[in-house]
Design an enzyme around this catalytic site. Structure first.
Site, PDB file in Angstrom:
ATOM      1  N   ASP A  43      -3.153 -18.351  -0.332  1.00 18.27           N
ATOM      2  CA  ASP A  43      -4.182 -18.994  -1.152  1.00 18.27           C
ATOM      3  C   ASP A  43      -4.873 -20.112  -0.365  1.00 18.27           C
ATOM      4  OD1 ASP A  43      -1.727 -20.327  -1.252  1.00 18.27           O
ATOM      5  OD2 ASP A  43      -1.774 -20.704  -3.420  1.00 18.27           O
TER       6      ASP A  43
ATOM      7  N   LYS B  29       3.050 -15.402   1.559  1.00 20.02           N
ATOM      8  CA  LYS B  29       3.251 -16.057   0.265  1.00 20.02           C
ATOM      9  C   LYS B  29       4.758 -16.304   0.113  1.00 20.02           C
ATOM     10  CE  LYS B  29       1.627 -17.498  -3.760  1.00 20.02           C
ATOM     11  NZ  LYS B  29       0.681 -18.622  -3.931  1.00 20.02           N
TER      12      LYS B  29
ATOM     13  N   TYR C  71       0.825  -1.213   0.000  1.00 15.26           N
ATOM     14  CA  TYR C  71       0.000   0.000   0.000  1.00 15.26           C
ATOM     15  C   TYR C  71       0.860   1.265   0.000  1.00 15.26           C
ATOM     16  CZ  TYR C  71      -4.652  -2.041   0.820  1.00 15.26           C
ATOM     17  OH  TYR C  71      -5.856  -2.692   0.699  1.00 15.26           O
TER      18      TYR C  71
ATOM     19  N   ASP D 245     -12.494  -9.257   4.075  1.00 15.64           N
ATOM     20  CA  ASP D 245     -13.797  -9.233   3.386  1.00 15.64           C
ATOM     21  C   ASP D 245     -14.350 -10.649   3.268  1.00 15.64           C
ATOM     22  OD1 ASP D 245     -13.741  -6.417   2.881  1.00 15.64           O
ATOM     23  OD2 ASP D 245     -14.637  -6.716   0.895  1.00 15.64           O
TER      24      ASP D 245
ATOM     25  N   ASP E 222      -6.498  -7.162   3.908  1.00  9.94           N
ATOM     26  CA  ASP E 222      -7.651  -6.502   3.285  1.00  9.94           C
ATOM     27  C   ASP E 222      -8.550  -7.546   2.631  1.00  9.94           C
ATOM     28  OD1 ASP E 222      -9.253  -4.377   2.185  1.00  9.94           O
ATOM     29  OD2 ASP E 222      -8.289  -4.793   0.265  1.00  9.94           O
TER      30      ASP E 222
HETATM   31  C1  IPM Z   1     -10.571  -1.324   3.914  1.00  9.00           C
HETATM   32  C2  IPM Z   1     -10.663  -0.666   2.548  1.00  9.00           C
HETATM   33  C3  IPM Z   1      -9.473   0.235   2.319  1.00  9.00           C
HETATM   34  C4  IPM Z   1      -8.220  -0.640   2.342  1.00  9.00           C
HETATM   35  C5  IPM Z   1      -9.464   1.073   1.034  1.00  9.00           C
HETATM   36  C6  IPM Z   1     -10.777   1.703   0.720  1.00  9.00           C
HETATM   37  C7  IPM Z   1      -8.370   2.106   1.100  1.00  9.00           C
HETATM   38  O1  IPM Z   1     -10.806  -1.629   1.545  1.00  9.00           O
HETATM   39  O2  IPM Z   1     -10.491  -0.602   4.920  1.00  9.00           O
HETATM   40  O3  IPM Z   1     -10.604  -2.557   3.986  1.00  9.00           O
HETATM   41  O4  IPM Z   1      -7.864  -1.248   1.323  1.00  9.00           O
HETATM   42  O5  IPM Z   1      -7.584  -0.691   3.395  1.00  9.00           O
HETATM   43 MN    MN Z   2     -11.122  -3.643   2.300  1.00  6.86          MN
END
Ligand code: IPM
Ligand code: MN
Ligand code: NAD
Length: 369
Positions: free
Chosen positions: A228, A195, A149, A256, A252
């Site tokens: 993975d 990885k 990042y 999710d 990240d």
């Molecule tokens: C999160 C989001 C952010 C990230 C983005 C929007 C900068 O996806 O907080 O998970 O990638 O950290």
């Molecule tokens: Mn995110």
């Protein structure tokens, strides 16, 4: 008489559903505060796409300064639709998402804690089979201010795109310590995800994690997974994980994925710690596809506020009360994304209704003899 404590919270509603989930959470906090003997000074500040349109920058200097001067920062979510949109054509440093990265860096919050819990009795909300989801209680510890990042060089020219994944030793050591410390308070196990079979930066990560473990945390169990395989195992047997520690990008993506195990991306909170002021935000985005309909799930933001009360403001009893009320409202009838019938406002009313009338003050320290 109980002493009343005042806390100053910078509130960054953001874009699309950001203000919707923040309004719901602020209403809940305002109901909670007097019952817990606190005064919360909640100051809304411009941040995100709206701030860019009004002030020419997604993270205005005044917002930055106000965040540093507060006791904690509570954020909604920012950004526009994922397709073609003027915000997505801005130079990288003005991109709305760069405002988030800038805020995290500014506050020095390198440790992002993303707890993923399937609460007993709420297994039916999971898209997984109830017996697979049951017992899920993992903490994803995501490195937040380093890695790909932020690595240099970074370039996007007509002929070449470059991003650089880089970690310094101190960055891996400090996030590893956060994970091991958390494991000591929980199930005593850390899984480091990398990885290392392909990337030098990942082999480095693994070597440093192993060293910190050997030198400082031999009492904690440590294992390693390639990212993975980790993605697959998180879906196949989520309840087998305790603490996961991983780099910024992997964290990240995996968070999710893990977020939907309890039922919806809208449920997952986060706490970003390690600097002087903590940042608390749900992990989801601004969801332009559902904004303006009053149906956003505010739970991720409410639970982020609970993490703020506990980790940012030292109000553990109030945090417990808020989490319990959210759980009660979810069990009763959740929001639409979870198959329930409640819109944001009705769900928020149910959470407020479920709050205890009074929250016990923490036990007073024993008087000196
Ligand atoms: C999160 C989001 C952010 C990230 C983005 C929007 C900068 O996806 O907080 O998970 O990638 O950290
Ligand atoms: Mn995110
Ligand atoms: P998203 O998280 O906004 O939405 C993904 C899906 O989940 C959508 O279908 C959305 O409707 C649903 N969803 C998300 N939150 C929900 C909630 N609280 N209640 C009900 N449903 C919910 O991800 P995206 O669509 O990839 O990104 C949209 C914008 O958000 C982009 O500009 C992205 O960069 C930004 N983003 C911001 C943050 C943040 O502010 N921390 C985090 C992730 C993405």
């Amino acid at each position: 008489m109980r002493a009343v404590t005042t806390h100053r919270v910078a509130v960054l509603p953001g874009d699309f559903i950001g203000p919707e989930v923040i309004d719901a959470t602020v209403a809940t906090l305002e109901a909670l505060a007097p019952r817990a003997g606190m005064v919360l000074e909640l100051t809304p500040l411009p941040f995100g796409g709206g701030a860019y349109d009004a002030h020419g920058h997604p993270l205005p200097e005044a917002t930055k300064a106000a965040c540093s001067a507060s006791d904690a920062v509570l954020m909604g979510s920012v950004g526009g639709p994922v397709g073609d949109h003027p915000w997505n054509r801005l130079p990288r440093e003005l991109r709305i998402e760069s405002g988030i990265l800038g805020l995290r860096k500014h506050l020095g919050v390198f440790a992002n804690l993303r707890p993923v819990t399937v609460f007993p009795g709420l297994e039916h909300l999971s898209p997984l089979k109830a017996e697979v989801a049951s017992g899920t209680d993992m903490l994803i510890v995501r490195e937040l201010t380093g890695g790909i990042y932020f690595g240099k060089p970074s370039q996007n020219t007509p002929e070449r795109g470059v991003s650089t994944d880089v970690y310094e030793r101190f960055e891996v050591e400090r996030i590893a310590r956060v994970a091991f410390e958390a494991a000591r308070q929980r199930g005593g196990r850390v899984t480091s995800v990398d990885k290392a079979n392909v990337l030098d930066v990942s082999q480095f990560w693994r070597d440093v994690v192993i060293k910190v473990h050997e030198d400082e945390y031999p009492d904690v169990a440590l294992d390693h997974l390639y990212v993975d395989n980790a993605a697959m195992q998180i879906v196949r047997q989520p309840a087998s994980f305790d603490v996961i520690v991983t780099a910024n990008l992997f964290g990240d993506i995996l968070s999710d994925l893990a977020a939907v195990i309890p039922g919806s991306l809208g449920l997952l909170p986060s706490a970003s710690l390690g600097g002087d002021v903590g940042l608390f935000e749900p992990i989801h985005g601004s969801a332009p596809d559902i904004a303006g309909q009053g149906i956003a799930n505010p739970v991720g933001t409410m639970l982020s506020a609970a993490l703020m009360l506990r980790h940012g403001l030292g109000e553990g009893a109030a945090a417990d009360a808020l989490e319990t009320a959210v759980r009660t409202a979810l069990a009763d009838d959740p929001t639409r994304d979870l198959g329930g019938s409640r819109a944001t406002a009705a769900f928020t009313d149910a959470v407020i209704e479920a709050l205890p009338r009074e929250i016990a003050a923490p036990a007073a320290p024993a008087a000196p003899a």
